[in-house]
Design a protein around this motif. Structure first.
Motif, PDB file in Angstrom:
ATOM      1  N   GLY A  37       0.816  -1.218   0.000  1.00 26.32           N
ATOM      2  CA  GLY A  37       0.000   0.000   0.000  1.00 26.32           C
ATOM      3  C   GLY A  37       0.841   1.255   0.000  1.00 26.32           C
ATOM      4  O   GLY A  37       0.534   2.216  -0.714  1.00 26.32           O
ATOM      5  N   SER A  38       1.914   1.254   0.793  1.00 24.99           N
ATOM      6  CA  SER A  38       2.788   2.427   0.854  1.00 24.99           C
ATOM      7  C   SER A  38       3.449   2.697  -0.488  1.00 24.99           C
ATOM      8  O   SER A  38       3.658   3.859  -0.869  1.00 24.99           O
ATOM      9  CB  SER A  38       3.863   2.239   1.932  1.00 24.99           C
ATOM     10  OG  SER A  38       3.269   2.118   3.206  1.00 24.99           O
ATOM     11  N   LYS A  40       2.126   1.807  -3.289  1.00 20.94           N
ATOM     12  CA  LYS A  40       1.036   1.841  -4.286  1.00 20.94           C
ATOM     13  C   LYS A  40       1.278   0.794  -5.387  1.00 20.94           C
ATOM     14  O   LYS A  40       1.031   1.038  -6.567  1.00 20.94           O
ATOM     15  CB  LYS A  40       0.876   3.233  -4.892  1.00 20.94           C
ATOM     16  CG  LYS A  40       0.364   4.277  -3.899  1.00 20.94           C
ATOM     17  CD  LYS A  40       0.084   5.602  -4.575  1.00 20.94           C
ATOM     18  CE  LYS A  40      -0.610   6.593  -3.665  1.00 20.94           C
ATOM     19  NZ  LYS A  40       0.041   6.874  -2.404  1.00 20.94           N
ATOM     20  N   ASP A  41       1.770  -0.373  -4.955  1.00 23.07           N
ATOM     21  CA  ASP A  41       2.083  -1.458  -5.895  1.00 23.07           C
ATOM     22  C   ASP A  41       0.896  -2.423  -5.904  1.00 23.07           C
ATOM     23  O   ASP A  41       0.849  -3.408  -5.150  1.00 23.07           O
ATOM     24  CB  ASP A  41       3.372  -2.164  -5.470  1.00 23.07           C
ATOM     25  CG  ASP A  41       3.905  -3.084  -6.564  1.00 23.07           C
ATOM     26  OD1 ASP A  41       3.096  -3.570  -7.379  1.00 23.07           O
ATOM     27  OD2 ASP A  41       5.128  -3.317  -6.601  1.00 23.07           O
ATOM     28  N   PHE A  42      -0.062  -2.134  -6.781  1.00 28.61           N
ATOM     29  CA  PHE A  42      -1.294  -2.921  -6.823  1.00 28.61           C
ATOM     30  C   PHE A  42      -1.033  -4.369  -7.224  1.00 28.61           C
ATOM     31  O   PHE A  42      -1.611  -5.302  -6.648  1.00 28.61           O
ATOM     32  CB  PHE A  42      -2.272  -2.268  -7.797  1.00 28.61           C
ATOM     33  CG  PHE A  42      -3.478  -3.111  -8.122  1.00 28.61           C
ATOM     34  CD1 PHE A  42      -4.419  -3.442  -7.145  1.00 28.61           C
ATOM     35  CD2 PHE A  42      -3.676  -3.610  -9.408  1.00 28.61           C
ATOM     36  CE1 PHE A  42      -5.523  -4.229  -7.447  1.00 28.61           C
ATOM     37  CE2 PHE A  42      -4.780  -4.396  -9.703  1.00 28.61           C
ATOM     38  CZ  PHE A  42      -5.706  -4.703  -8.725  1.00 28.61           C
ATOM     39  N   GLU A  43      -0.163  -4.590  -8.212  1.00 34.26           N
ATOM     40  CA  GLU A  43       0.071  -5.948  -8.715  1.00 34.26           C
ATOM     41  C   GLU A  43       0.642  -6.856  -7.627  1.00 34.26           C
ATOM     42  O   GLU A  43       0.181  -7.990  -7.437  1.00 34.26           O
ATOM     43  CB  GLU A  43       1.016  -5.913  -9.923  1.00 34.26           C
ATOM     44  CG  GLU A  43       0.383  -5.336 -11.187  1.00 34.26           C
ATOM     45  CD  GLU A  43      -0.867  -6.099 -11.601  1.00 34.26           C
ATOM     46  OE1 GLU A  43      -0.889  -7.337 -11.452  1.00 34.26           O
ATOM     47  OE2 GLU A  43      -1.829  -5.449 -12.051  1.00 34.26           O
ATOM     48  N   LYS A  44       1.641  -6.371  -6.881  1.00 34.09           N
ATOM     49  CA  LYS A  44       2.209  -7.179  -5.800  1.00 34.09           C
ATOM     50  C   LYS A  44       1.190  -7.369  -4.691  1.00 34.09           C
ATOM     51  O   LYS A  44       1.111  -8.445  -4.077  1.00 34.09           O
ATOM     52  CB  LYS A  44       3.479  -6.518  -5.260  1.00 34.09           C
ATOM     53  CG  LYS A  44       4.685  -6.740  -6.169  1.00 34.09           C
ATOM     54  CD  LYS A  44       5.962  -6.194  -5.561  1.00 34.09           C
ATOM     55  CE  LYS A  44       7.138  -6.427  -6.530  1.00 34.09           C
ATOM     56  NZ  LYS A  44       8.381  -5.808  -6.048  1.00 34.09           N
ATOM     57  N   LEU A  67      -5.830  -5.239   3.820  1.00 33.65           N
ATOM     58  CA  LEU A  67      -6.142  -5.329   2.385  1.00 33.65           C
ATOM     59  C   LEU A  67      -7.032  -4.157   1.950  1.00 33.65           C
ATOM     60  O   LEU A  67      -6.810  -3.568   0.884  1.00 33.65           O
ATOM     61  CB  LEU A  67      -6.847  -6.657   2.096  1.00 33.65           C
ATOM     62  CG  LEU A  67      -5.956  -7.903   2.064  1.00 33.65           C
ATOM     63  CD1 LEU A  67      -6.787  -9.172   2.062  1.00 33.65           C
ATOM     64  CD2 LEU A  67      -5.013  -7.870   0.843  1.00 33.65           C
ATOM     65  N   ILE A  68      -8.020  -3.798   2.754  1.00 26.39           N
ATOM     66  CA  ILE A  68      -8.891  -2.658   2.412  1.00 26.39           C
ATOM     67  C   ILE A  68      -8.064  -1.389   2.302  1.00 26.39           C
ATOM     68  O   ILE A  68      -8.211  -0.608   1.345  1.00 26.39           O
ATOM     69  CB  ILE A  68      -9.998  -2.483   3.478  1.00 26.39           C
ATOM     70  CG1 ILE A  68     -10.974  -3.668   3.460  1.00 26.39           C
ATOM     71  CG2 ILE A  68     -10.767  -1.171   3.241  1.00 26.39           C
ATOM     72  CD1 ILE A  68     -11.945  -3.684   4.634  1.00 26.39           C
ATOM     73  N   CYS A  74      -4.159   2.304  -3.436  1.00 28.67           N
ATOM     74  CA  CYS A  74      -3.884   2.069  -4.863  1.00 28.67           C
ATOM     75  C   CYS A  74      -5.036   2.535  -5.755  1.00 28.67           C
ATOM     76  O   CYS A  74      -5.015   2.316  -6.975  1.00 28.67           O
ATOM     77  CB  CYS A  74      -3.628   0.575  -5.113  1.00 28.67           C
ATOM     78  SG  CYS A  74      -2.146  -0.053  -4.305  1.00 28.67           S
ATOM     79  N   ASN A  75      -6.068   3.152  -5.147  1.00 30.26           N
ATOM     80  CA  ASN A  75      -7.248   3.654  -5.866  1.00 30.26           C
ATOM     81  C   ASN A  75      -8.009   2.522  -6.560  1.00 30.26           C
ATOM     82  O   ASN A  75      -8.647   2.737  -7.591  1.00 30.26           O
ATOM     83  CB  ASN A  75      -6.856   4.739  -6.877  1.00 30.26           C
ATOM     84  CG  ASN A  75      -8.042   5.590  -7.290  1.00 30.26           C
ATOM     85  OD1 ASN A  75      -9.086   5.592  -6.627  1.00 30.26           O
ATOM     86  ND2 ASN A  75      -7.913   6.299  -8.405  1.00 30.26           N
ATOM     87  N   GLU A  76      -7.932   1.317  -5.986  1.00 33.45           N
ATOM     88  CA  GLU A  76      -8.695   0.177  -6.503  1.00 33.45           C
ATOM     89  C   GLU A  76      -9.838  -0.079  -5.513  1.00 33.45           C
ATOM     90  O   GLU A  76      -9.903  -1.098  -4.815  1.00 33.45           O
ATOM     91  CB  GLU A  76      -7.792  -1.054  -6.633  1.00 33.45           C
ATOM     92  CG  GLU A  76      -6.656  -0.887  -7.624  1.00 33.45           C
ATOM     93  CD  GLU A  76      -7.133  -0.808  -9.061  1.00 33.45           C
ATOM     94  OE1 GLU A  76      -8.252  -1.297  -9.349  1.00 33.45           O
ATOM     95  OE2 GLU A  76      -6.399  -0.262  -9.902  1.00 33.45           O
ATOM     96  N   LEU A  77     -10.762   0.873  -5.478  1.00 35.52           N
ATOM     97  CA  LEU A  77     -11.777   0.880  -4.423  1.00 35.52           C
ATOM     98  C   LEU A  77     -12.812  -0.225  -4.585  1.00 35.52           C
ATOM     99  O   LEU A  77     -13.428  -0.654  -3.597  1.00 35.52           O
ATOM    100  CB  LEU A  77     -12.449   2.251  -4.367  1.00 35.52           C
ATOM    101  CG  LEU A  77     -11.477   3.362  -3.895  1.00 35.52           C
ATOM    102  CD1 LEU A  77     -11.978   4.731  -4.286  1.00 35.52           C
ATOM    103  CD2 LEU A  77     -11.289   3.277  -2.389  1.00 35.52           C
TER     104      LEU A  77
END
Length: 817
Positions: A37-38, A40-44, A67-68, A74-77
């Protein structure tokens, strides 16, 4: 590792852990997920989420909360929402993470929806929940919902929490409820840097610039402001033109090692430029590592606003080498064209605008209309106007105002009608552009119609509109209407008082002008240099010499206003009109400023009217030494020599004028009968009923002779026979207009005639006789003032012939503000 900011290293260790087949537990995953999260690595983060599921931790509360939070960062709300929906057990942190995620990413409605679900689940929101929800309420402008959340915060006792208080401050600033903001701020026991930043930025955005500067000064003793606060304060300095404090803030940034990014540098450039320190603005600009388009436009605008037009043009040439100008650039440069009346540069810019594809941009099109009109190219302005596919109110206002600049009132009125026919509603600027059109004609009827429309649209209480109406009625021969408008105004500013004082002056009501001036001061309005021009001018036209001189001294001693050429010209006119020619000459020679041709022209015209040819010859020499290109002054000198019978000198001056391509404006008078305007030139023989007009003037000449009238041929400045001089006098444009009006109006009807030049002495006398013989009230407006003839008398104290250029310097500045 993650707690100390080594997020990348933490993920590397996790990968190594997986590689050697060491199974992570429920304590490992939250740290790893937080690291994703820090960064902002959405894939990992998604891969780690799969590992959580593989190892059967999908129901773990703390892992799901992590996880939330990770998905929100990552702006994947939608993923964050899916995790929350699948959780068998949720705590307040679960809800807070999603609410905070929605709020941080601008999904305020979703944040409020989750907050509502939280309340349905009977959970009590904490300070984190409430601070996020308050921000969402502010973002949506949900005043009632925000006040409910505020009430809940008071009820659960979190209002004293600094995070909640900061949220309340931000929300109420968004609602523009500044009294609530101030109350919350004053009640806060603990304040952090966010508190100060919020209130300083909030006050600045609300337009309370001085207050934001004061709070900043209070803050720096306790907390270090962030770059957002500093740039807000710099903007506040820009708006209030506080260069001293703006420079202090800039120095503070340098001393404390703040990073000067492009946005900060642009704000600093704009601050210095708007505050008039263009040298520092240029220095900041040149020291930037790289400039963007805003940087160039900010400095360009600074040069333009400070009157450094040539520097602005040079900067534009340099800019074009590395940057493509935008529409803001061209609008700024077109404003230079209006100031310089530089048609060549206007046409150059127009070509660039078409090439760069900005030709259809509304604001650029409007600026082009204005620029062409102010450059004297009305045809180009009209062509640009007609070529515009979309015209807004500003477009119509520009073309109507342009008609005023070119004194084409007829076209202006047609454009105003066309605007209404095309369904465009006029606004306040429309009327401010259109009302001056009435002054160029004697369009009193159109002025009254516009006044009716102003009432219809509800603009009658607008102060600038009231000021424009005072001027319009004054210029169209209705002083009483000007006074009525003035008296009915709810709010009067300096311009209002200046307008009514000037109106009294135009009608020779000097005493009333002085009374209005005293009332203005009693109302607490501080006079400026313009109102003193109007007052001294009014005294000049009413023979109030001592009063006018007293006003001149009062201006210097009581108000510390340094006299300008306009004031000196008014005093010279004041003395000259009272026959104090020697005193006027002495006054000019004692001036601390170098007198220009206009000031000498005032005295020269007075000398000619009084017959003092000794002073006239000396003054003529001064006029010639100035080598002015204004033909009026040469004509004045020529008239002096003509009166002396020195026709050789007259011919010499006229030959010089011809060689320079200069010529005097021909005399012209006009009047309105039954909504139609009729024009008459000096010696005009080509108008309807010319024979009847000449016959009436012959009859009137006979009647005037019986009353004692004798033509004063000294006002015929041509070397011709006596009979021909009489014919020339009879053909003066105002006489033709008056006779024409007498033929076409009922007995007893008041006459109103306008003239572009000044009424000559003989025509002044003739009009008095006509007024008496025909029992008519005749109002004549010449280039100087109104002359009211009634029962064989005139309201003006005396007649002194001056030039139109002299009148312009006496009164041309009165309505510039």
């Amino acid at each position: 590792m993650t707690h100390n900011g080594f997020c990348t290293k933490a993920l590397e260790l996790y990968a190594e852990m997986r590689k050697i087949e060491v199974k992570p537990d429920n304590y490992t995953f939250p740290s790893v997920i937080n690291a994703c999260g820090s960064l902002k690595d959405f894939e990992k983060g998604r891969v780690v989420h799969e590992h959580v599921t593989e190892l059967g931790f999908e129901s773990d509360l703390y892992i799901n909360n992590s996880l939330i939070d990770m998905y929100s960062r990552c702006n994947e709300l939608h993923c964050a929402r899916a995790v929350l929906d699948q959780m068998p057990l949720r705590d307040i942190v679960s809800w807070n993470s999603l609410i905070s995620g929605y709020t941080s990413n601008g999904f305020f409605e979703d944040a409020l929806e989750i907050y509502t679900q939280l309340r349905i689940d009977c959970l009590v929101p904490d300070s984190v929940s409430l601070s996020s929800v308050l921000l969402s309420c502010g973002g949506l402008g949900e005043v009632q919902q925000g006040q409910k959340v505020h009430g809940l915060a008071e009820k659960v006792g979190t209002c004293r929490n600094v995070i909640v208080s900061n949220g309340l401050l931000s929300m109420y600033f968004k609602f523009d409820m500044l009294h609530n903001c101030l109350r919350i701020f004053n009640e806060m026991v603990h304040r952090d840097s966010v508190t100060w930043n919020t209130i300083i930025c909030g006050y600045c955005e609300s337009g309370f610039y001085e207050e934001s500067i004061r709070l900043y000064m209070e803050m720096v003793g306790h907390f270090e402001p962030d770059i957002l606060t500093i740039t807000s304060v710099l903007r506040a300095c820009t708006y209030v033109r506080n260069l001293k404090f703006g420079r202090y803030v800039h120095d503070y940034m340098v001393r404390n090692g703040y990073e000067f990014d492009i946005i900060a540098c642009n704000i600093i450039i704009n601050m210095y430029a708007k505050c008039g320190d263009v040298l520092h603005a240029r220095e900041v600009f040149e020291n930037m590592g790289s400039q963007d388009l805003v940087s160039w436009n900010s400095l360009l605008s600074g040069y333009t606003e400070n009157g450094l037009y040539q520097e602005a043009i040079e900067l534009f040439r340099r800019m074009k080498i590395t940057f493509q100008p935008d529409f803001v650039t061209y609008v700024t440069l077109l404003s230079i064209c209006t100031e310089l009346a530089n048609i060549n540069f206007t046409e150059e810019l127009h070509c660039d605008i078409i090439k760069q594809g900005f030709g259809s941009t509304q604001i650029v099109g409007n600026a082009l209309v204005d620029a062409y009109a102010k450059c004297g190219k009305m045809e180009n302005a009209l062509k640009q106007f007609e070529n515009m596919k979309i015209r807004d109110t500003v477009t119509w206002n520009s073309i109507i105002a342009s008609c005023g600049h070119s004194e084409n009132s007829s076209l202006g009125f047609r454009m105003l009608r066309r605007m209404r026919m095309e369904g465009i509603m006029p606004d306040i600027p429309t009327f401010l552009s259109a009302l001056p059109l009435c002054s160029h004609h004697i369009a009193k009827r159109q002025g009254k119609e516009m006044h009716g429309c102003i009432f219809k649209f509800g603009f009658e209480s607008n102060t600038p509109i009231g000021n424009a109406l005072i001027e319009m009625y004054s210029n169209t021969g209705s002083l009483s209407s000007s006074i009525l408008v003035f008296e009915q105004m709810k709010t009067r500013d300096l311009v209002s008082w200046t307008a009514i004082i000037s109106s009294y002056g135009m009608y020779g009501e000097g005493r009333k002008a002085l009374e209005a001036f005293e009332n203005m001061k009693a109302a607490g309005i501080l006079p400026d240099y313009i109102v003193f021009i109007a007052v001294i001018y009014a005294c000049s036209h009413s023979g109030l010499v001592q009063e006018g001189l007293a006003c001149f001294e009062q201006m210097k001693k009581d108000y510390n206003i340094v006299p300008r050429l306009e004031h000196y010209a008014c005093v010279v006119d004041l003395l000259s009109r009272s026959g104090l020619l020697a005193e006027a000459e002495e006054f000019i020679l004692s001036m601390p400023l170098k007198p220009n041709a206009s000031i000498w022209g005032v005295l020269l015209s007075a000398c000619r009217a009084s017959g003092d040819m000794m002073i006239a010859e000396r003054v003529s020499e001064h006029v010639f030494q100035l080598n002015t290109n204004e033909p009026g002054y040469h004509v004045l000198a020529s008239n002096v020599y003509a009166a002396l019978g020195r026709w050789d000198q007259v011919r010499k001056i006229r030959t010089s004028l011809k060689a320079k391509g200069l010529k005097k404006d021909p005399g012209c008078s006009w009047l309105e009968i039954q909504n139609r305007v009729y024009y008459f030139g000096a010696g005009d023989r080509f108008f309807k009923q010319h024979k009847e007009v000449i016959k009436l003037l012959d009859v009137l000449s006979g009647l005037m002779a019986k009353e004692g009238y004798a033509a004063d041929v000294k006002f015929v400045l041509h070397d011709v026979e006596e009979d021909e001089k009489l014919d020339i006098l009879c053909g003066h444009s105002e006489r033709l207009a008056i006779a024409f009006d007498l033929l076409h109006t009922k007995p007893g009807t008041p006459l109103l005639v306008m003239k572009n030049l000044l009424v000559c002495g003989d025509c002044h006398t003739v009009t008095k006789y006509i007024s008496k013989i025909m029992c008519r009230e005749i109002l004549v407006r010449d280039a100087n003032r109104f002359h009211l003839f009634k029962d064989g008398t005139c309201s003006c104290r005396s007649l002194v012939i001056t030039t139109l250029a002299t009148f312009k310097i006496l009164t041309g500045a009165v309505f510039h503000n």
